[in-house]
Write an enzyme that holds these catalytic residues in place. Structure first.
Site, PDB file in Angstrom:
ATOM      1  NE  ARG A 138      45.231  64.874  34.427  1.00 22.16           N
ATOM      2  CZ  ARG A 138      45.975  64.353  33.662  1.00 22.16           C
ATOM      3  NH1 ARG A 138      47.358  64.672  33.584  1.00 22.16           N
ATOM      4  NH2 ARG A 138      45.618  63.227  32.852  1.00 22.16           N
ATOM      5  N   GLY A 147      36.591  57.971  34.262  1.00 29.88           N
ATOM      6  CA  GLY A 147      35.286  58.948  34.387  1.00 29.88           C
ATOM      7  C   GLY A 147      34.499  59.031  35.729  1.00 29.88           C
ATOM      8  NE  ARG A 677      27.173  16.715  49.683  1.00 29.27           N
ATOM      9  CZ  ARG A 677      26.621  17.892  49.258  1.00 29.27           C
ATOM     10  NH1 ARG A 677      27.123  18.857  49.850  1.00 29.27           N
ATOM     11  NH2 ARG A 677      25.474  18.100  48.421  1.00 29.27           N
ATOM     12  CB  SER A 831      36.189  18.410  51.271  1.00 28.15           C
ATOM     13  OG  SER A 831      36.027  19.226  49.987  1.00 28.15           O
TER      14      SER A 831
END
Ligand code: ADP
Ligand code: MG
Ligand code: MG
Length: 944
Positions: A138, A147, A677, A831
């Site tokens: 496994r 899966g 802005r 910013s």
């Protein structure tokens, strides 16, 4: 079928943390792996045993053992019934790749020792004709990938062993059923022979015998199947099916390593941001048999409902079945509650074990079990995947049950869950008026509506064209993942609540209805019939993933319950989920360091952001306001003006409109800071397109129109041509506009300060933060700041009110970032405009990246879209530098980020680590950002 691999994957060791990796680290790891290979790696442990109540590993070792291996070790240590076995660590996967597809001999020796140990524990011997040991092989990586990788069962069987198995169990049917499964799994997974070839043979035998169910094949028929399968193997590989179990084991182990790089596994990792280099472990475990008769069974389940979060035992099982039968949708499984009647003792033990597991792991468990002759064996446990809805319900329930703390709840919920909860649903009135054509299992909630498609490729194709689609399949397989990802919803005809479609749908937060068994689908001919009606590709299908109802219509969807509470349509007291949603966010706020603001330009957006907990606006784009009702002609007049006087006249008309906009936004933010802005885009964006104008002109001329109308168009065309730029993004925009047309800066400043004064006079509070975009040189900012301060002063004097305002800049031009100390001399805040910064740092146009991004990702040149997830490695250092320079020059400078990355959890993690004051994102992402910022703060504090 040869495996194609794009380039050689990098295989460093696995202690890697998932989130943020740098190339430097990766290189170092590759080196260390190579060194380890050369040095023959004796010192290190590569194989971990579990069995007899004791395991070498434990639950904390997911990096080395993978999730499955760590779970098996933990369950063994807890004294639970787990078949013995051993885990080959993920490091060996790295070695396998570093070693050009070979497992080093020293590791082989270590494995051989563990096989011996397992043989002693099992009381059976691999390859023995007397008492053959059978094992499963496994895969299992750190992050579960349902899966994605194939398990091989019944390894160790061969022509002699199968007869022994028959003799020992007196059950020939069972023995040959196990053998044919093994040959088929080994054939497809290891030898890479198409599954369809085996299925074809299987069907042929069923047809010959005139049976329709697998279970109706008797021993003789199954012997025949095995003979046919072996013939298939011989003709495909030009050698006989390997009979030697040790060779089978080595081949299977290497196949697991190879499967790590198969395309569907890679696709899955790409979607879920799982790094390629962590590799998979291999678990070798003694077989137990759920297919040995009617007192045997195999099943899967959850300790709570993974779709709704409800506290109920949940799952499915099949009597006399093995492995993937339950999830493959071949037979319809029974609900787990029915196990209580069939095998009451095993059921009681299972309930007891799984609730203990839930308490130990402090989370919902997704478990796999097998019952052999009424004896229960646990084969897997892991934290269950769940819908966003269930995630919130479960976390809040676990806190209420005192199983976890509020802090643990904050860490448990994936931030994206919150955005799933804001996903739309149908309008009940409209929805209820449409007849239900069929009902399937409600696998994943949410309203989905779109055109039916029957293959994953068609789903991708149509949705690329902008069409919403519903993927309708008999059942889904991992190959369908790309189609599932783009679809609005997934609808299948077979399979249960734990089928592939259900599990993946829930995880993606994709509405899904499965097992709608009345649907008959012809996938090749691309149509299906539902309740006697034919649905062809392109016909509309809608369904509700919470009820399972399917309808044939196009239905518009409706805001989520939480949004309804926000808007006041629904009383908060009436919505349980909204209360829980708020609870998670309130808890998050306790651990969050960064502020969360929103990018919003309209009062209603600002209101929504505030309601979601956004405290402040990080980016108000003034140009969006120019597109408002009736404004574009004024803006165009301003642009077309030949003289300053004409331009000022147009600006004067815009002034009151902008003032009103700002006033509304300020008010909606209840005194929180608002960053505005100044105009940013190139002016041609406000004018008609050149091609359109030429068409208009041609039309006018054809009609024989002359005079003013024609003249105006000609003037416009000339101006558009004048404004034409080869690289508008690098052209006349941002601060460059304010410098060439100072009157625009004047008007915008006036509008902002007038609005602030007006609000202040009315007793309201506001702190405007005026932001100059695209600054690369301190002199640009200085030039604009002089204007802003002059106008602000004048306005306050006129109005007789004083308001506080800040002037700052966006850091988005690399030069600006690298000279941030100088810029901080003028700027009161930064910013980070990470969209432009990313664009300019990578030299990728964000508008054109679509043409090559996918290829870059396929070729592993880029893992992620740098515009969606911040490029920590490449752009990160520039942000870090700007932060340090800025703080050095102006301690206490306010630092934020307003690019799209402000709402992305992985990016938020980085912004926390550099110590920004806030992130700003779209209003709908505010809840996600609040939770992600809390998680980032906890991780950074915890030294992650
Ligand atoms: P996946 O990762 O896809 O869940 P698993 O390795 O868990 O794959 O294997 C799938 C199924 O195979 C298990 O749920 C179990 O039913 C069966 N299986 C695996 N190992 C054994 C074993 N040792 N004995 C019996 N059944 C097994
Ligand atoms: Mg499993
Ligand atoms: Mg910008």
């Amino acid at each position: 079928m040869a495996k194609k691999r794009a380039g050689k994957p990098v295989r460093p060791t696995t202690q890697a943390k998932a989130k943020v990796k740098t190339k430097v680290e990766t290189k170092a790891k590759v080196k260390s792996v190579r060194r380890a290979t050369k040095r023959t790696a004796r010192a290190k442990k590569y194989v971990y045993f579990f069995g007899g109540g004791k395991a070498d590993g434990d639950r904390s070792m997911r990096d080395a053992l993978g999730g499955k291996g760590a779970g098996l070790a933990a369950m063994t240590n807890a004294g639970l019934p787990v078949p013995p076995g051993f885990t080959i660590s993920t490091d060996v996967c790295s070695l396998y790749y570093a070693n050009k597809g070979h497992t080093p001999a020293t590791v082989e020796t270590e494995i051989a020792g563990h096989v011996k140990k397992l043989e002693r524990a099992a009381g059976a011997t691999l390859g023995s004709t007397k008492n053959p040991l059978l094992v499963s092989v496994r895969s299992g990586s750190k992050f579960s990938m349902p899966g994605m990788m194939d398990t091989i069962l019944n390894l160790g069987l061969n022509d002699a062993a199968v007869e022994r198995l028959k003799a020992r169990t007196s059950n020939g049917r069972f023995a040959f059923d196990s053998y044919r499964r093994f040959v088929q799994m080994f054939g497809s997974v290891v030898l890479e022979i198409s599954k369809a070839v085996f299925e074809h043979e299987f069907e042929a035998v069923k047809h010959e015998r005139g049976v329709s169910l697998d279970a109706d094949l008797d021993e003789q028929a199954l012997r025949d199947v095995v003979v046919r399968y072996k013939r298939v193997v011989r003709s495909a590989t030009r050698r006989d099916f390997p009979q030697e179990p040790h060779e089978q084991l080595a081949m299977a182990r290497d196949a697991v390593f190879r499967s790590w790089m198969n395309p569907r596994a890679q696709e899955y990792r790409r979607i879920y941001d799982i790094p390629d280099h962590i590799g998979t472990a291999v678990n070798v475990q003694m077989m137990v048999f759920g297919n040995s008769g009617d007192r045997s069974a195999t099943g899967v389940g959850f300790t709570r409902n993974p779709a709704t979060g409800a506290k109920e035992f949940y799952g499915e099982f099949l009597i006399n079945a093995q492995g993937e039968d339950v999830v493959a949708g071949i037979r319809t499984p029974q609900p787990i509650t029915e196990l209580k009647q069939v095998m009451p003792k095993a059921y009681a033990q299972l309930r007891d074990i799984t609730s203990r597991l839930e308490r130990n792991y402090k989370d919902v468990q997704d478990f796999e079990f097998t019952i052999e002759d009424e004896r229960l064996f646990m084969l897997q446990t892991r934290n269950g995947k769940r819908t966003g809805y269930a995630a919130v319900v479960i976390a809040t329930d676990l806190v209420a049950e005192r199983l976890i703390t509020q802090k643990e709840a904050v860490l448990q919920v994936d931030p994206e869950s919150l955005s799933q909860l804001l996903a739309p649903g149908f309008d009940p009135a409209e929805w209820n008026a449409i007849p239900v054509v069929t009902t399937g299992l409600p696998a994943s909630p949410g309203a989905a509506s779109g055109q039916a498609v029957f293959t994953a490729e068609d789903a991708v194709k149509r949705s690329d064209e902008g069409t919403p689609v519903i993927l309708v399949r008999r059942e889904t397989a991992p190959d369908d993942i790309a189609g599932m990802f783009v679809a609005q919803g997934i609808l299948t005809a077979t399979g249960g609540m734990t089928s592939h479609a259900a599990v993946v749908g829930r995880q993606m937060g994709k509405p899904s209805v499965v097992g709608a068994s009345e649907i008959e689908i012809d996938e090749d001919a691309k149509w299906c019939s539902i309740g006697g009606q034919t649905v062809r590709e392109g016909d509309f299908v809608s369904f509700d993933g919470l009820t399972g109802h399917v309808k044939l219509a196009q239905v518009a969807s409706k805001p989520s319950e939480i949004l309804q509470v926000m808007s006041g349509e629904l009383k908060a007291a009436k919505s349980d989920i909204s209360r829980r949603f708020m609870q998670i966010l309130t808890w998050s706020d306790k651990y969050r360091r960064m502020g969360v603001r929103a990018n919003a330009d309209q009062p209603d957006q600002a209101e929504l952001a505030y309601a979601f907990g956004g405290r402040g606006i990080g980016l108000c784009r003034t140009e969006h306001m120019f597109f408002g009702e009736g404004r574009i002609p004024i803006v165009q007049r301003m642009i077309l003006a030949d003289t300053e006087a004409d331009r000022r006249a147009a600006l004067a008309e815009l002034l009151p409109l902008q003032r009103e906009d700002f006033y509304g936004v300020f008010k909606a933010m209840h005194g929180e800071p608002v960053t505005i802005r100044m105009i940013d885009p190139p002016l041609h964006e406000f004018l008609p397109k050149r091609e359109e104008l030429m068409v208009d002109l041609a039309k006018l001329e054809a009609k024989g129109v002359t005079g003013d109308a024609l003249e105006q168009k000609l003037v416009l065309l000339r101006r558009v041509e004048q404004l034409h730029e080869f690289n508008p993004m690098l052209g006349h925009r941002g601060v460059r506009l304010g410098i060439t047309y100072p009157e625009i800066t004047e008007m915008q400043t006036r509008a902002i300060i007038e609005a602030a004064c007006q609000l202040a006079k009315e007793g309201g509070k506001v702190t405007p933060e005026i932001m100059i975009p695209l600054v690369g040189h301190v002199k640009e900012l200085r030039n604009q700041k002089v204007i802003v301060d002059r106008v602000a002063k004048a306005v306050m004097k006129e109005r007789g009110v004083k308001v506080k305002y800040l002037v700052g800049t966006m850091i988005e031009v690399p030069r600006g970032a690298m000279t941030a100390d100088q810029i901080a001399g003028e700027a009161q805040f930064f910013s980070f405009g990470t969209n432009d910064l990313t664009q300019l740092m990578l030299g990728f146009s964000r508008d054109d990246i679509g043409k090559f991004l996918r290829v870059y990702q396929d070729k592993k040149i880029l893992d992620k879209d740098p515009f969606a997830t911040f490029d920590v490695e490449g752009v990160g250092p520039v942000v870090r530098t700007a932060v340090e320079l800025g703080r050095g020059a102006r301690p206490g400078i306010k630092l934020g980020i307003c690019g799209e990355h402000g709402g992305d959890p992985a990016s938020i993690h980085f912004f926390e680590s550099v110590g920004l004051n806030y992130v700003s994102c779209s209003p709908y992402r505010v809840p996600v950002a609040r939770l992600a910022a809390a998680q980032a703060a906890l991780a950074v504090k915890g030294g992650d």
